[in-house]
Scaffold this active site. Structure first.
Site, PDB file in Angstrom:
ATOM      1  N   HIS A   1       0.889  -1.166   0.000  1.00 50.67           N
ATOM      2  CA  HIS A   1       0.000   0.000   0.000  1.00 50.67           C
ATOM      3  C   HIS A   1       0.927   1.216   0.000  1.00 50.67           C
ATOM      4  O   HIS A   1       2.013   1.174   0.594  1.00 50.67           O
ATOM      5  CB  HIS A   1      -0.830   0.097   1.273  1.00 50.67           C
ATOM      6  CG  HIS A   1      -1.710  -1.078   1.573  1.00 50.67           C
ATOM      7  ND1 HIS A   1      -1.261  -2.184   2.228  1.00 50.67           N
ATOM      8  CD2 HIS A   1      -3.030  -1.277   1.352  1.00 50.67           C
ATOM      9  CE1 HIS A   1      -2.261  -3.034   2.381  1.00 50.67           C
ATOM     10  NE2 HIS A   1      -3.347  -2.521   1.868  1.00 50.67           N
TER      11      HIS A   1
ATOM     12  N   ASP B   1       2.401   1.977   3.285  1.00 50.87           N
ATOM     13  CA  ASP B   1       3.322   0.990   3.880  1.00 50.87           C
ATOM     14  C   ASP B   1       4.762   1.419   3.669  1.00 50.87           C
ATOM     15  O   ASP B   1       5.610   1.215   4.529  1.00 50.87           O
ATOM     16  CB  ASP B   1       3.213  -0.388   3.214  1.00 50.87           C
ATOM     17  CG  ASP B   1       1.848  -1.008   3.339  1.00 50.87           C
ATOM     18  OD1 ASP B   1       1.131  -0.664   4.282  1.00 50.87           O
ATOM     19  OD2 ASP B   1       1.523  -1.858   2.474  1.00 50.87           O
TER      20      ASP B   1
ATOM     21  N   GLU C   1     -10.710  -7.223  -4.430  1.00 49.68           N
ATOM     22  CA  GLU C   1     -10.457  -8.241  -3.398  1.00 49.68           C
ATOM     23  C   GLU C   1     -11.654  -8.285  -2.446  1.00 49.68           C
ATOM     24  O   GLU C   1     -11.774  -7.448  -1.542  1.00 49.68           O
ATOM     25  CB  GLU C   1      -9.163  -7.888  -2.644  1.00 49.68           C
ATOM     26  CG  GLU C   1      -8.802  -8.930  -1.610  1.00 49.68           C
ATOM     27  CD  GLU C   1      -7.522  -8.586  -0.845  1.00 49.68           C
ATOM     28  OE1 GLU C   1      -6.589  -8.025  -1.442  1.00 49.68           O
ATOM     29  OE2 GLU C   1      -7.472  -8.869   0.360  1.00 49.68           O
TER      30      GLU C   1
ATOM     31  N   GLU D   1      -8.719 -13.940  -1.455  1.00 52.98           N
ATOM     32  CA  GLU D   1      -7.978 -14.213  -0.221  1.00 52.98           C
ATOM     33  C   GLU D   1      -8.669 -15.341   0.542  1.00 52.98           C
ATOM     34  O   GLU D   1      -9.871 -15.290   0.798  1.00 52.98           O
ATOM     35  CB  GLU D   1      -7.910 -12.942   0.631  1.00 52.98           C
ATOM     36  CG  GLU D   1      -7.196 -13.171   1.946  1.00 52.98           C
ATOM     37  CD  GLU D   1      -6.755 -11.879   2.632  1.00 52.98           C
ATOM     38  OE1 GLU D   1      -6.415 -10.912   1.927  1.00 52.98           O
ATOM     39  OE2 GLU D   1      -6.756 -11.859   3.868  1.00 52.98           O
TER      40      GLU D   1
ATOM     41  N   HIS E   1     -10.691 -14.364   3.590  1.00 50.08           N
ATOM     42  CA  HIS E   1     -11.919 -13.647   3.256  1.00 50.08           C
ATOM     43  C   HIS E   1     -12.983 -14.628   2.765  1.00 50.08           C
ATOM     44  O   HIS E   1     -14.166 -14.445   3.047  1.00 50.08           O
ATOM     45  CB  HIS E   1     -11.657 -12.601   2.180  1.00 50.08           C
ATOM     46  CG  HIS E   1     -10.690 -11.526   2.596  1.00 50.08           C
ATOM     47  ND1 HIS E   1     -10.296 -10.510   1.753  1.00 50.08           N
ATOM     48  CD2 HIS E   1     -10.033 -11.308   3.768  1.00 50.08           C
ATOM     49  CE1 HIS E   1      -9.446  -9.712   2.386  1.00 50.08           C
ATOM     50  NE2 HIS E   1      -9.266 -10.183   3.601  1.00 50.08           N
TER      51      HIS E   1
ATOM     52  N   ASP F   1      -4.481 -13.852  -2.560  1.00 50.78           N
ATOM     53  CA  ASP F   1      -3.858 -13.442  -1.305  1.00 50.78           C
ATOM     54  C   ASP F   1      -3.790 -14.695  -0.446  1.00 50.78           C
ATOM     55  O   ASP F   1      -4.806 -15.191   0.072  1.00 50.78           O
ATOM     56  CB  ASP F   1      -4.641 -12.313  -0.618  1.00 50.78           C
ATOM     57  CG  ASP F   1      -4.036 -10.952  -0.943  1.00 50.78           C
ATOM     58  OD1 ASP F   1      -3.154 -10.891  -1.826  1.00 50.78           O
ATOM     59  OD2 ASP F   1      -4.419  -9.955  -0.306  1.00 50.78           O
TER      60      ASP F   1
ATOM     61  N   ASP G   1     -10.336 -11.817  10.904  1.00 50.34           N
ATOM     62  CA  ASP G   1      -9.318 -11.972   9.870  1.00 50.34           C
ATOM     63  C   ASP G   1      -7.960 -12.223  10.532  1.00 50.34           C
ATOM     64  O   ASP G   1      -7.251 -11.276  10.852  1.00 50.34           O
ATOM     65  CB  ASP G   1      -9.312 -10.643   9.101  1.00 50.34           C
ATOM     66  CG  ASP G   1      -8.569 -10.696   7.808  1.00 50.34           C
ATOM     67  OD1 ASP G   1      -8.040 -11.768   7.478  1.00 50.34           O
ATOM     68  OD2 ASP G   1      -8.502  -9.660   7.136  1.00 50.34           O
TER      69      ASP G   1
ATOM     70  N   ASP H   1      -5.308 -13.779   9.304  1.00 49.95           N
ATOM     71  CA  ASP H   1      -4.169 -13.657   8.373  1.00 49.95           C
ATOM     72  C   ASP H   1      -2.995 -14.559   8.750  1.00 49.95           C
ATOM     73  O   ASP H   1      -1.866 -14.084   8.954  1.00 49.95           O
ATOM     74  CB  ASP H   1      -3.686 -12.205   8.303  1.00 49.95           C
ATOM     75  CG  ASP H   1      -4.574 -11.334   7.427  1.00 49.95           C
ATOM     76  OD1 ASP H   1      -5.336 -11.885   6.621  1.00 49.95           O
ATOM     77  OD2 ASP H   1      -4.503 -10.092   7.550  1.00 49.95           O
TER      78      ASP H   1
ATOM     79  N   ASP I   1      -0.406 -12.575   2.087  1.00 45.05           N
ATOM     80  CA  ASP I   1      -1.074 -11.581   2.940  1.00 45.05           C
ATOM     81  C   ASP I   1      -1.277 -12.245   4.309  1.00 45.05           C
ATOM     82  O   ASP I   1      -2.391 -12.555   4.715  1.00 45.05           O
ATOM     83  CB  ASP I   1      -2.397 -11.162   2.301  1.00 45.05           C
ATOM     84  CG  ASP I   1      -3.013  -9.966   3.003  1.00 45.05           C
ATOM     85  OD1 ASP I   1      -2.438  -9.515   4.019  1.00 45.05           O
ATOM     86  OD2 ASP I   1      -4.066  -9.481   2.552  1.00 45.05           O
TER      87      ASP I   1
HETATM   88  C1  XUL Z   1      -7.386  -6.822   4.407  1.00 45.60           C
HETATM   89  C2  XUL Z   1      -6.565  -7.213   3.243  1.00 45.60           C
HETATM   90  C3  XUL Z   1      -5.730  -6.139   2.648  1.00 45.60           C
HETATM   91  C4  XUL Z   1      -5.645  -6.184   1.163  1.00 45.60           C
HETATM   92  C5  XUL Z   1      -4.915  -5.038   0.535  1.00 45.60           C
HETATM   93  O1  XUL Z   1      -8.143  -7.835   4.934  1.00 45.60           O
HETATM   94  O2  XUL Z   1      -6.565  -8.347   2.847  1.00 45.60           O
HETATM   95  O3  XUL Z   1      -4.457  -6.208   3.205  1.00 45.60           O
HETATM   96  O4  XUL Z   1      -5.048  -7.364   0.736  1.00 45.60           O
HETATM   97  O5  XUL Z   1      -5.477  -3.817   0.849  1.00 45.60           O
HETATM   98 CO    CO Z   2      -5.593  -9.302   1.275  1.00 41.50          CO
END
Ligand code: XUL
Ligand code: CO
Length: 442
Positions: free
Chosen positions: A104, A107, A235, A271, A274, A299, A310, A312, A342
């Protein structure tokens, strides 16, 4: 460029040592240089490191601040720290053998007091990234804009009730597109950060959705005007941070894009975490996107099915990844997309070395899944089973149904005069699950 000091002095570039490897800092399945069907595994898998987790993640959670303190974060001012951090990041990308990274805007460079100052900071770090990309050969898989952290975006960006915020977000994405193009980014991602709502008591849903569509059209138009040819990706995520995110899942994303005439310009960045938050399997989301010809990128992570948010995490569930890979390979691959980790370290995983363990696991699991999926598809047993299951549509009245030549009257007559009652056939799910198990575990 002058040689920067090593930020990971105890870790050598990760080598492939095969399934029998005993050293933890080695690949067992991911051999970046192995050539398969004329392309290296690095080229097939296009692994990417997520800058925000790997180099901005500090292990904070709603109950406490960060636990992770990196040595390269000490410095005189935010800009020089950002540059040193980027040096560390590129050293990591090289040592972990990842050909791509993603970021991003915020970032890589600190937000300034004004948009002009933020843009200036970004330009400085983009110039640094350009040098590092050149020196290392690491490329940008995708860029994006952070339209969700700053308080101005608390009620969304493109879907904010205040047109001033919409305008600010537009300006920010314009710049993010400029720098993504400058760095040769192969895609540009829209994750709908806070594009959703908490309560309809203060929300005009229809207007917000139309604003989101307008925003995406403006992005497409601007990209065209500057000659950015990367792939746009949506996404989807069903919730978090808002209760109702507009890009709930791939199916609602397709409906949204088609409703607003955007479908030609977008594919999906799917993702895992998600997908499961939306109540779907990872493979389901991939299949839905592939069926519409809109599978773009992945992702790569995982949620925790016992938790409703989430998390991750790095994904080492080879069964889940093999099923996903079957769908991806069957769809012809990810094109300009890749597998972007991610995923973040758990809060107590505080050593720089943990970043290596985490990514080695993720890369090895995907590499193994890739090999298993190729074997499964080459054997063709599942494909053949599914083809036979639908074979009644290949000829006769089944063919006429598929080609739109059969109507209700004709089908009624057929059943009454000739076909009668259908004979049920087993779906053989347990047999197929055992067959999958034999590929996974012999
Ligand atoms: C948030 C997510 C983000 C996107 C990019 O859940 O996955 O990091 O991948 O904005
Ligand atoms: Co993501």
């Amino acid at each position: 460029m002058k040689k920067s000091r090593a930020h990971f002095p105890t870790v050598a570039p990760i080598a492939y040592e095969g399934p029998g490897a005993t050293r933890p800092l080695a690949f067992r399945h991911y051999n970046p240089d192995e050539v398969i069907d004329g392309r290296t595994m690095a080229e097939h898998l296009r692994f990417s490191i997520a800058y925000w987790h790997a180099f901005r993640g500090v292990g904070s959670d709603p109950f406490g601040p960060g636990t992770i303190v990196r040595p390269w974060e000490q410095g005189r001012d935010a800009l020089s720290v950002a540059k040193t951090r980027m040096d560390a990041a590129f050293e990591f990308f090289q040592k972990i053998r990842a050909p791509f990274y993603c970021f991003h805007d915020r970032d890589i460079a600190p937000e300034g007091r004004t948009l002009a100052e933020s843009n200036k900071n970004l330009d400085a770090l983009v110039a640094h990234a350009q040098d590092l990309q050149q020196a290392t050969g690491v490329k940008l898989l995708w860029g994006t804009a952070n339209l969700f952290s700053h308080p101005r975006y608390m009620c969304g960006a493109a879907t904010n009730p205040d047109a001033h915020v919409f305008a600010y977000a537009a300006a920010q994405v314009k710049k993010a597109l400029d720098v993504t193009k400058q760095l040769g980014g192969e895609n540009y991602v829209f994750w709908g950060g806070r594009e959703g709502y908490e309560t309809l008591l203060n929300t005009d849903l229809k207007r917000e959705q139309e604003h989101l569509a307008t925003f995406l059209h403006l992005a497409v138009d601007y990209a065209k005007s500057i000659g950015f040819t990367g792939q746009f990706l949506i996404e989807p995520k069903p919730k978090e941070p808002t209760k109702h995110q507009y890009d709930f899942d791939v199916a609602s994303g397709i409906a949204f894009l088609r409703t607003h005439g955007l479908e030609k310009h977008f594919k999906f960045n799917i993702e895992t975490n998600h997908a499961t938050l939306a109540g779907h399997s990872f493979q389901h989301e991939i299949e839905v996107a592939a069926a519409a010809g809109m599978l773009g990128s992945i992702d790569a992570n995982s949620g925790d099915l016992l938790l409703g948010w989430d998390t991750d995490q790095f994904n080492t569930d080879v069964r889940e990844l093999t099923l996903a890979m079957i769908s991806i390979l069957r769809a012809g691959g990810l094109g300009s997309g890749g597998f972007n980790f991610d995923a973040k370290l758990r809060r107590p995983s505080i050593d720089p070395e943990d970043l290596f363990h985490a990514h080695i696991g993720g890369m090895d699991a995907y590499a193994l899944a890739f090999k298993l999926a190729r074997r499964i598809l080459a054997d063709g047993k599942f494909t053949q089973f599914v083809q036979e299951r639908y074979a009644s549509y290949d000829t006769g009245f089944g063919r006429e149904i598929e080609t739109g030549r059969a109507g209700f009257r004709q089908l009624e007559k057929l059943v009454l005069t000739r076909l009668g009652e259908p004979t049920p056939r087993s779906g053989r799910q347990e047999y197929l699950e055992n067959l999958l198990l034999s590929y996974l575990h012999g």
